[in-house]
Design a protein around this motif. Sequence first.
Motif, PDB file in Angstrom:
ATOM      1  N   PRO A 114      -2.129  -0.969  -2.153  1.00  0.00           N
ATOM      2  CA  PRO A 114      -0.743  -1.635  -1.773  1.00  0.00           C
ATOM      3  C   PRO A 114      -0.079  -2.225  -3.120  1.00  0.00           C
ATOM      4  N   ILE A 115       1.336  -1.989  -3.012  1.00  0.00           N
ATOM      5  CA  ILE A 115       2.147  -2.467  -4.102  1.00  0.00           C
ATOM      6  C   ILE A 115       3.104  -3.460  -3.359  1.00  0.00           C
ATOM      7  N   LEU A 116       3.137  -4.767  -3.777  1.00  0.00           N
ATOM      8  CA  LEU A 116       3.813  -5.899  -3.150  1.00  0.00           C
ATOM      9  C   LEU A 116       4.882  -6.259  -3.939  1.00  0.00           C
ATOM     10  N   VAL A 188      -4.484  -5.715   3.205  1.00  0.00           N
ATOM     11  CA  VAL A 188      -5.898  -5.041   3.339  1.00  0.00           C
ATOM     12  C   VAL A 188      -5.912  -3.891   3.733  1.00  0.00           C
ATOM     13  N   THR A 189      -6.517  -2.985   2.905  1.00  0.00           N
ATOM     14  CA  THR A 189      -6.647  -1.604   3.110  1.00  0.00           C
ATOM     15  C   THR A 189      -7.944  -1.295   4.002  1.00  0.00           C
ATOM     16  N   PRO A 190      -7.858  -0.227   4.581  1.00  0.00           N
ATOM     17  CA  PRO A 190      -8.897   0.385   5.675  1.00  0.00           C
ATOM     18  C   PRO A 190     -10.409   0.059   5.045  1.00  0.00           C
ATOM     19  N   SER A 191     -10.450   0.024   3.744  1.00  0.00           N
ATOM     20  CA  SER A 191     -11.673  -0.002   3.006  1.00  0.00           C
ATOM     21  C   SER A 191     -11.940  -1.393   2.546  1.00  0.00           C
ATOM     22  N   GLY A 192     -11.177  -2.348   2.916  1.00  0.00           N
ATOM     23  CA  GLY A 192     -11.427  -3.669   2.595  1.00  0.00           C
ATOM     24  C   GLY A 192     -10.903  -4.267   1.262  1.00  0.00           C
ATOM     25  N   VAL A 194      -8.145  -6.054  -1.056  1.00  0.00           N
ATOM     26  CA  VAL A 194      -7.181  -6.900  -0.682  1.00  0.00           C
ATOM     27  C   VAL A 194      -6.229  -7.010  -1.835  1.00  0.00           C
ATOM     28  N   THR A 195      -4.943  -6.903  -1.573  1.00  0.00           N
ATOM     29  CA  THR A 195      -3.929  -7.206  -2.463  1.00  0.00           C
ATOM     30  C   THR A 195      -3.213  -8.390  -2.170  1.00  0.00           C
TER      31      THR A 195
END
Length: 250
Positions: A114-116, A188-192, A194-195
Motif C-alpha cells: 500500500p501507498i498512502l 492491511v494486506t491479505p498477508s497481514g 500493515v502500512t
Amino acid sequence: MRYLLVLTVFSFFFYQVRALGLKLNCFNSEKCFDLKVNQSQTIKCDVVNNSNTETLIWYRGTQQVDIKPENSLNSSTVCLPAVAPDDNGVSFTCLLKSDTTIKQTVQLNVLFEPILSGDTKTITQAGQNIQLTCGFKANPAVAMSWRRNGSIVAFPSRFEQRMSSNTWTLSITKVAMSDTDNYTCVAVTPSGNVTTLTFELIVGERQPGLPVEAIGGAVVVGCLIICFGLFARRQKIFKQCMKSRHNTAM
C-alpha cells in the motif's frame, strides 16, 4: 454429396488449426503477467503457421511502441525494465501489420504494498466540519481502518468513515477541542502487512464573530454620519454648484 460435406467440414477445421496466428509467452490462460514492483520482464510475440515473412507491431494501451525493424519480423519482444505501481493494469498488444485483426493482448498485474498519501496536519476551530482524507493505492486490495492515537476505538456518531475507489476519509461534524488528537489511516494486506499514515488534528477555541446586529447598526450609523455631513455643508456645496453652472453658461 455426403462425402463432399465431410470433406468440406474437415478442410474447414484443418484450415482453422493451421490458420495464421500469434502466440505470446503469457504465464496463464488469462493472459496476465504477475509482476512485483521493480521487477523486469520481456514479452515475446511469435507468428505461427505463417508461410511468408510477417511484420509485427506493438501497442502499449493506445500508444504504438517504437521497435527496431529487425525486432519486428516473425518474432518480436518488448522489454519492461523495473515496472512501477502505475504500470498495474497496463496492456500490451501484439498485432500483424498486414492484418491488425490478428492480435494478442497481455495485461500487467503489478503487485505492490500500500501507498498512502494526504495532508497530514489540520488546524481548525471548534464547531467546524472537517474531513481527513487518506489516499491509497495497493495491489492486491487492502482492508482500511482509522485509529485514534494508535488505538482502535468506537468513534462517536459525529464521526463518519467513507471509502471510494482510492480514498479513505474520516469526516467529523462540529469538531470539539476534545477531538484534538492523532488519527491514523491503516491499510492491511491479505498477508497481514500493515502500512500506516498519521494525521494530526488540532482544534482551537471558536473565535467569537461580530454579531449581525452590530454590523447592521454600524452601517446605519455610518450612513447617518455621511448624511449629516452633507447637510451641514449644503450651502457651500450649493454655492459651488451655482458657480460651476454660471461658468458653463459663460
